[in-house]
Every structure is written in structure tokens, then in C-alpha cells.
Design a protein around this motif. Sequence first.
Motif, PDB file in Angstrom:
ATOM      1  N   MET A   1      -7.988  95.046 -32.171  1.00  0.00           N
ATOM      2  CA  MET A   1      -8.620  94.764 -30.892  1.00  0.00           C
ATOM      3  C   MET A   1      -8.308  95.914 -29.931  1.00  0.00           C
ATOM      4  O   MET A   1      -7.177  96.369 -29.837  1.00  0.00           O
ATOM      5  N   LEU A   2      -9.305  96.378 -29.232  1.00  0.00           N
ATOM      6  CA  LEU A   2      -9.184  97.527 -28.354  1.00  0.00           C
ATOM      7  C   LEU A   2      -8.181  97.299 -27.225  1.00  0.00           C
ATOM      8  O   LEU A   2      -7.402  98.191 -26.891  1.00  0.00           O
ATOM      9  N   ARG A   3      -8.174  96.110 -26.647  1.00  0.00           N
ATOM     10  CA  ARG A   3      -7.240  95.841 -25.547  1.00  0.00           C
ATOM     11  C   ARG A   3      -5.798  95.995 -25.989  1.00  0.00           C
ATOM     12  O   ARG A   3      -4.966  96.510 -25.256  1.00  0.00           O
ATOM     13  N   CYS A   4      -5.477  95.580 -27.208  1.00  0.00           N
ATOM     14  CA  CYS A   4      -4.107  95.703 -27.703  1.00  0.00           C
ATOM     15  C   CYS A   4      -3.754  97.162 -27.950  1.00  0.00           C
ATOM     16  O   CYS A   4      -2.611  97.566 -27.744  1.00  0.00           O
ATOM     17  N   HIS A   5      -4.713  97.967 -28.379  1.00  0.00           N
ATOM     18  CA  HIS A   5      -4.455  99.385 -28.580  1.00  0.00           C
ATOM     19  C   HIS A   5      -4.227 100.097 -27.255  1.00  0.00           C
ATOM     20  O   HIS A   5      -3.395 101.000 -27.164  1.00  0.00           O
ATOM     21  N   LEU A   6      -4.958  99.706 -26.232  1.00  0.00           N
ATOM     22  CA  LEU A   6      -4.824 100.349 -24.927  1.00  0.00           C
ATOM     23  C   LEU A   6      -3.661  99.819 -24.109  1.00  0.00           C
ATOM     24  O   LEU A   6      -2.932 100.582 -23.492  1.00  0.00           O
ATOM     25  N   LEU A   7      -3.493  98.515 -24.095  1.00  0.00           N
ATOM     26  CA  LEU A   7      -2.507  97.886 -23.222  1.00  0.00           C
ATOM     27  C   LEU A   7      -1.257  97.392 -23.943  1.00  0.00           C
ATOM     28  O   LEU A   7      -0.291  97.017 -23.298  1.00  0.00           O
ATOM     29  N   GLY A   8      -1.283  97.354 -25.252  1.00  0.00           N
ATOM     30  CA  GLY A   8      -0.161  96.805 -26.003  1.00  0.00           C
ATOM     31  C   GLY A   8      -0.371  95.332 -26.280  1.00  0.00           C
ATOM     32  O   GLY A   8      -1.164  94.661 -25.616  1.00  0.00           O
ATOM     33  N   HIS A   9       0.333  94.837 -27.272  1.00  0.00           N
ATOM     34  CA  HIS A   9       0.219  93.419 -27.611  1.00  0.00           C
ATOM     35  C   HIS A   9       0.856  92.566 -26.522  1.00  0.00           C
ATOM     36  O   HIS A   9       1.729  93.013 -25.797  1.00  0.00           O
ATOM     37  N   ARG A  10       0.406  91.332 -26.438  1.00  0.00           N
ATOM     38  CA  ARG A  10       0.982  90.363 -25.506  1.00  0.00           C
ATOM     39  C   ARG A  10       1.525  89.216 -26.345  1.00  0.00           C
ATOM     40  O   ARG A  10       0.861  88.190 -26.535  1.00  0.00           O
ATOM     41  N   PHE A  11       2.735  89.421 -26.867  1.00  0.00           N
ATOM     42  CA  PHE A  11       3.318  88.450 -27.782  1.00  0.00           C
ATOM     43  C   PHE A  11       3.816  87.213 -27.052  1.00  0.00           C
ATOM     44  O   PHE A  11       4.382  87.299 -25.965  1.00  0.00           O
TER      45      PHE A  11
END
Length: 92
Positions: A1-11
Amino acid sequence: MLRCHLLGHRFRFLHEGETMRWRCARGCGAEGSKRYPTARDAERYARAFDREDEADLGRRAPLGLLPLRLWRAWRRRRDGADGGPRAVTRSR
């Protein structure tokens, strides 16, 4: 997912007995687990990791730090920290 690549995962972290589990809240599929000796340990670690530091958010923002990271990479390369010959520069 692009958001995770840009912003990092939200675990998000939770515990099930002696196992602590985590999963990205953005739905990208990143997940994992770790088993602890006791259920109390798993609960303690899950509670400690499952918090959001909103006061710290601006300092940890990956995109907000991009200019600083680029400047440091350029400086390291210029100063020879990339494994090449070291350039000696002094400024006063």
C-alpha cells in the motif's frame, strides 16, 4: 500500500493469552506475532507498544524530515563517509 511506503506502517498491538500480535491498521497486510513466557508479559508489551505519541508526531514524520535526510546524505558523501577517500574540509 502506497500510504505505508510513504508514511510508514501504523501498527496496532493486542494480546491473546501468551501471544502478542500486531497488524497494520491501514490494511496493507503487514502483521506478526511473538510469544512470551506468560500472558501477563504479552499484555504488558502489547499495552506499551499500542500507544500513539501525538506530541512527537512532527519530529518523527518521514516526509517532514526528507530535506534533513538529503542534506545529511549529501554531507556524508562530500566528507567521504561513504567508504571513499576522505576529503578534509575546514570552515571558520
